[in-house]
Each structure stands twice: as structure tokens, then as C-alpha cells.
Design an enzyme around this catalytic site. Structure first.
Site, short mmCIF file in Angstrom:
data_model
loop_
_atom_site.label_atom_id
_atom_site.label_comp_id
_atom_site.label_asym_id
_atom_site.label_seq_id
_atom_site.Cartn_x
_atom_site.Cartn_y
_atom_site.Cartn_z
N LYS A 9 21.18 7.21 -65.02
CA LYS A 9 20.71 6.46 -66.20
C LYS A 9 21.14 7.17 -67.48
CE LYS A 9 16.36 7.24 -67.71
NZ LYS A 9 16.38 7.62 -69.12
N ASN A 10 20.94 8.49 -67.54
CA ASN A 10 21.22 9.22 -68.78
C ASN A 10 22.71 9.35 -69.08
OD1 ASN A 10 18.53 9.42 -69.18
ND2 ASN A 10 18.38 11.65 -68.87
N CYS A 42 6.52 10.24 -78.60
CA CYS A 42 6.35 9.63 -77.28
C CYS A 42 5.45 10.52 -76.45
CB CYS A 42 7.69 9.38 -76.61
SG CYS A 42 8.47 10.84 -76.01
N ARG A 63 9.63 14.52 -80.48
CA ARG A 63 11.01 14.07 -80.32
C ARG A 63 11.65 13.49 -81.58
NH1 ARG A 63 11.75 11.39 -74.48
NH2 ARG A 63 13.84 12.22 -74.69
N ASP A 86 13.73 17.56 -66.86
CA ASP A 86 13.48 16.31 -66.14
C ASP A 86 13.14 16.53 -64.66
OD1 ASP A 86 13.89 14.93 -68.46
OD2 ASP A 86 15.82 14.08 -67.92
N ARG A 115 11.72 2.46 -65.36
CA ARG A 115 12.70 2.73 -66.42
C ARG A 115 13.90 3.51 -65.88
NH1 ARG A 115 10.55 6.33 -70.52
NH2 ARG A 115 12.77 6.41 -70.82
C1 UD1 Z 1 17.71 13.77 -73.19
C2 UD1 Z 1 17.42 12.99 -71.94
C3 UD1 Z 1 16.03 13.35 -71.40
C4 UD1 Z 1 15.91 14.86 -71.23
C5 UD1 Z 1 16.30 15.58 -72.51
C6 UD1 Z 1 16.35 17.08 -72.34
C7 UD1 Z 1 18.67 10.95 -72.25
C8 UD1 Z 1 18.63 9.48 -72.54
N1 UD1 Z 1 17.48 11.57 -72.24
O1 UD1 Z 1 16.75 13.37 -74.17
O2 UD1 Z 1 15.86 12.70 -70.15
O3 UD1 Z 1 14.56 15.19 -70.94
O4 UD1 Z 1 17.62 15.16 -72.94
O5 UD1 Z 1 17.22 17.45 -71.34
O6 UD1 Z 1 19.71 11.53 -72.01
N2 UD1 Z 1 15.24 17.66 -81.04
C9 UD1 Z 1 14.99 17.83 -82.38
N3 UD1 Z 1 15.68 17.06 -83.28
C10 UD1 Z 1 16.61 16.14 -82.88
C11 UD1 Z 1 16.88 15.98 -81.51
C12 UD1 Z 1 16.18 16.76 -80.61
O7 UD1 Z 1 14.14 18.64 -82.77
O8 UD1 Z 1 17.21 15.49 -83.75
C13 UD1 Z 1 14.50 18.47 -80.05
C14 UD1 Z 1 13.63 17.63 -79.11
O9 UD1 Z 1 12.37 17.33 -79.69
C15 UD1 Z 1 13.53 18.50 -77.90
C16 UD1 Z 1 14.92 19.19 -77.85
O10 UD1 Z 1 15.43 19.07 -79.17
O11 UD1 Z 1 12.55 19.49 -78.08
C17 UD1 Z 1 15.88 18.56 -76.88
O12 UD1 Z 1 15.91 17.16 -77.08
P1 UD1 Z 1 17.19 16.27 -76.75
O13 UD1 Z 1 18.18 17.05 -75.98
O14 UD1 Z 1 17.63 15.61 -78.01
O15 UD1 Z 1 16.55 15.17 -75.81
P2 UD1 Z 1 17.00 13.68 -75.71
O16 UD1 Z 1 18.47 13.62 -75.98
O17 UD1 Z 1 16.10 12.78 -76.47
#
Ligand code: UD1
Length: 420
Positions: free
Chosen positions: A22-23, A116, A121, A307, A399
Site C-alpha cells: 500500500k505504501n 491522527c 503528524r 509499522d 485501509r
Molecule cells: C509513512 C508511512 C507510515 C509509516 C511512516 C513511518 C505511508 C503512506 N505511510 O508515513 O505507514 O508509519 O512513514 O515509517 O508511506 N514529520 C514532521 N514533519 C513533516 C513530516 C513528518 O515532523 O513534515 C514527522 C512525523 O510526525 C513523524 C516522523 O516525522 O514523527 C516520520 O513521519 P513520516 O516519515 O513523514 O511518516 P509518513 O510519511 O506520514
């Protein structure tokens, strides 16, 4: 609403075929916005999040012709540039359309994803990077409004934190930018690697694929002649089913998997005493003489994935001794703990560290799923619990897990989907 009912203390045997990730599929679908031609995506997981993103694209004017495990996407008539609240609220990963829409049309509005279940996030890193590429970003009435009428410019981006969807968003934006964009502290997850590889094979030169420093050579705004491709196997689904074999301490084989993407997970199974055998595409978990406790810290790839944290937490309840699991990525990703405690697990939470004392005799209960991976931890606990477990709110599970109950039924598990 549906719920899953399962009978505990069962035997499991046979093979489970792993679906596409999915990701990986989500950014690849968003990438179709950059394509000149129709693209055909195979090994597509048939899960709710994929349908949500395809609906978003259709609302913007794309044509999505979906079969169960494939889709043909034509974005040539895509004309709208606003991803509205009603879709984004159901799936945060909708933010993935921001980079490609902005790069293609010079403007984009995406509803700002809220917090969430697993934490705040934010998307500040996505926005900061797009600003560095010359975009103007305003937040108005709950929407991110991004503009770059002259197109995006390549630049040097250093992410303060590693972000998976942030890296994917900026790679896609950079593909159509003027000049080259270097991303330092880029995510190295296999899902990001596949996105970069497809773009590279489609004519966007990308250096450093799979490393922490990626350089994308933008093509100055031309739509891309995109290749067709098959989505990589879902490493989290694979890890979850291996946990099903492990928690029952019985042999189970998964097929259509990619063992190379599961290094940190497989070594934790081995530390716990399980045997692991694999070929290029299959992995078998073999029973442990005694399930040993484990220490896990979740980190970015190639370290242990957040995850898989909930599933290993459920598994640790069956180890002989004290396991410690530290969650480093999300501040609130232990919602499954209180439900597992209701089933009899001995878990102490101290901030982002869970201490699990095993082995606990779990008993079946009515439990509530709180997020996608937490839901699978409750199913795993239900497999070893005494009696019947009802897992409610499984829309979280739907999901990201394709046909979970059918896959488990096929290896002998008594599980059924019922209506509340
Ligand atoms: C993706 C995955 C999710 C997985 C996560 C971490 C998808 C669709 N989802 O989520 O399943 O759990 O990676 O491996 O691929 N952060 C910030 N600012 C930002 C972006 C992120 O502070 O602009 C922080 C987040 O709050 C979190 C960390 O960075 O603490 C990592 O998040 P991120 O890698 O961005 O997660 P997702 O891409 O949302």
C-alpha cells in the site's frame, strides 16, 4: 459496521500470498499525475486507501480503470487542482498529490491533514521544502494553498527529520522542476526507492537512489513518458503474517514476498528463537523451542519499522521474560496497549517505552481497533487468546490489509467478518 470474530488457540499451516505494498502504491498512483501517457499499475493491493486515492484523482478529472489488483490511470484530462477535506480527512497520505499537482499546474490546494490517532503528524517539512523550491505557501481555511506560476526550481533541501511521504512528495515535485534538486536526509524506505526507480527508468535521472542523499534532475516541466510497473510486495503485511505463525509458534510460509526488505524484522524473529528460511520470494517462520524476550527500537529504514511495532508487542506477550519496545517515530502509537491489557497482557507504559512481561495467558475479549497496525496486533493476540475475540472498528484494518480474513482462513484460522 463490520467486525472480525476469531477463535483463539488455533493451528495454522500452509502459505499466505503477500499483496502489493500500500505504501508503495500510494506515491506511485500520485506519480501518475506527472505522466504524459496512460499508465498500467499491477500487483496493486485491493485496500481502502488505494480506492480513496483513486477517488481523489477521479474527482480531479483523471480516468482510473481499476480491476481487483491493477489499475490503468489516464491523467491527461486532469484539470482540477484541489484535494478537498472530505477525502483528505479519511487518508493523510492524500498529501502526496501536493508535489506532483503543484509541479504540473503551478498551483494546488490540499486540505491540511489534521492530527491522527498515532500523533500529531505535521506536514511542515513537505511545505518548507516546496518553499525552498520557489513555491508560495499559504494556509487558509484549513487548506494548504501552494503556488509556483513560473514552475519549481531545483535546490538543496536538507530534511530536519527523515520523512517518507515528504521525500516522495519532493522527489515528484523535483522531477518536473527546472534544474536539479538534492535531498539530504532522504528516506531510504523501499517504497521511496521504487518511486525513484520508476521515475529514473521513465527518463528522470535520479542519483543516489536508496541512499540518504538523492539528486533529482528535473526536466523543466514536461510531462513524463512513464513506464508500466508492478508494485513491490508489502513488507508490513509480510511481517504481520510471520507474526501470526510466530505467536502460535507454528510453521508458516509467506509467498510473493521480498525478504531483502525485511532484514531488521527477520533478525528480531531470530533473536526471539524462531527459525527463518527464505528463498528470493518466500519466507518461512519455524517454531521456537522457547520464545525469548526482545528489545526493539523503532527507527527509519533499514532499522526496525514503526509499522511492525504493534504486532511485535502482541508477540512479546508470548515470550518468556521481559521485552522492551521503544517507539521513536510517533508520540502516541501505543493505543493497542490498553486493548491488549484487557485481554490479559502484562504491559507497563512509560512515555514512549513499553515493557511487556511474558508469558501471559490471554483471554478472548471485545476489543477496538484504533489504527491500521494496532488492529492487526489485536487479531494476532486473538489467535492465541483463550476463547473468542471480536475486533471492532476494522475499517482501520481494511485501509491496508487485503482480504485479511480470507488469507487467514486459507491457513486454517477460524475467523469471520460479521456486522455489528
Ligand atoms: C509513512 C508511512 C507510515 C509509516 C511512516 C513511518 C505511508 C503512506 N505511510 O508515513 O505507514 O508509519 O512513514 O515509517 O508511506 N514529520 C514532521 N514533519 C513533516 C513530516 C513528518 O515532523 O513534515 C514527522 C512525523 O510526525 C513523524 C516522523 O516525522 O514523527 C516520520 O513521519 P513520516 O516519515 O513523514 O511518516 P509518513 O510519511 O506520514
Amino acid at each position: 459496521m463490520d467486525y472480525l470474530q476469531l477463535q483463539g488457540s488455533q493451528s495454522i499451516s500452509g502459505e499466505i500470498k503477500i499483496s502489493g505494498a500500500k505504501n508503495a502504491a500510494l506515491p506511485l498512483i500520485a506519480m501518475s499525475i506527472l505522466a504524459k501517457n496512460n499508465i498500467q499499475i499491477s500487483n496493486l493491493p485491493n485496500v481502502a486507501d488505494i480506492n480513496t486515492l483513486l477517488t481523489l484523482l477521479s474527482n480531479l478529472g483523471a480516468k482510473c480503470n481499476k480491476e481487483t489488483n491493477s489499475v490503468e490511470i489516464d491523467t491527461s484530462k486532469l484539470s482540477q487542482t484541489k484535494a478537498t477535506y472530505d477525502i483528505v480527512k479519511t487518508m493523510r497520505a492524500s498529501i502526496l498529490v501536493l508535489g506532483p499537482i503543484l509541479a504540473r499546474f503551478g498551483h494546488c490546494e490540499v486540505s491540511l491533514p489534521g492530527g491522527c490517532a498515532i500523533g500529531q503528524r505535521p506536514v511542515d517539512l513537505h511545505l518548507k521544502a516546496l518553499e525552498q523550491m520557489g513555491a508560495t505557501i499559504d494556509i487558509k481555511s484549513g487548506y494548504i494553498e501552494a503556488r509556483a506560476p513560473q514552475g519549481l526550481k531545483g535546490c538543496e533541501i536538507i530534511f530536519d527529520k527523515i520523512t517518507v511521504t515528504g521525500t516522495a512528495n519532493i522527489v515528484m515535485a523535483a522531477a518536473l522542476a527546472h534544474g536539479k534538486t538534492t535531498i539530504t536526509n532522504a528516506a531510504r524506505e523501499p517504497e521511496v526507492v521504487q518511486l525513484c526507480e520508476i521515475l529514473d527508468k521513465s527518463g528522470i535521472k535520479i542519483d543516489g537512489i536508496g541512499t540518504a542523499i538523492i539528486t533529482v534532475h528535473g526536466n523543466g516541466g514536461k510531462l513524463i513518458d512513464m513506464i508500466d510497473f508492478s508494485v513491490i510486495p508489502d513488507r508490513i503485511e509480510a511481517g504481520t503474517y510471520l507474526c501470526a505463525g510466530a505467536i502460535l509458534n507454528q510453521e508458516l510460509t509467506i509467498t510473493n514476498a521480498e525478504p531483502k526488505h525485511l532484514g531488521a524484522v527477520l533478525s528480531k524473529f531470530e533473536e526471539m528463537g524462531f527459525g527463518i528460511e527464505h528463498t528470493d520470494t518466500t519466507i518461512s517462520i519455524l517454531p521456537a523451542e522457547k520464545i525469548k524476550p526482545v528489545k526493539i527500537i523503532t527507527q527509519e529504514y533499514p532499522a526496525f519499522p514503526t509499522d511492525m511495532q504493534a504486532q511485535f508487542l502482541a508477540l512479546a506477550t508470548q515470550a518468556d521474560g521481559v521485552s522492551i519496545i521503544e517507539e521513536r517515530l510517533f508520540e502516541n502509537r501505543f493505543m493497542h496497549v490498553s486493548e491488549l491489557q484487557r485481554m490479559g497482557a502484562d504491559i507497563t507504559l512509560n512515555g514512549h517505552i513499553a515493557t511487556i512481561s511474558g508469558k501471559s495467558e490471554l483471554s478472548g475479549a471485545d476489543v477496538m481497533a484504533t489504527d491500521l497496525r494496532a488492529s492487526s496486533a489485536l487479531i494476532l493476540a486473538g489467535l492465541v487468546a483463550d476463547g473468542i475475540t471480536n475486533v471492532h472498528r476494522i475499517y482501520h484494518l481494511d485501509r491496508g490489509y487485503e482480504s485479511l480474513e480470507t488469507k487467514l482462513q486459507n491457513v486454517g484460522i477460524n475467523i469471520k467478518r460479521l456486522k455489528e
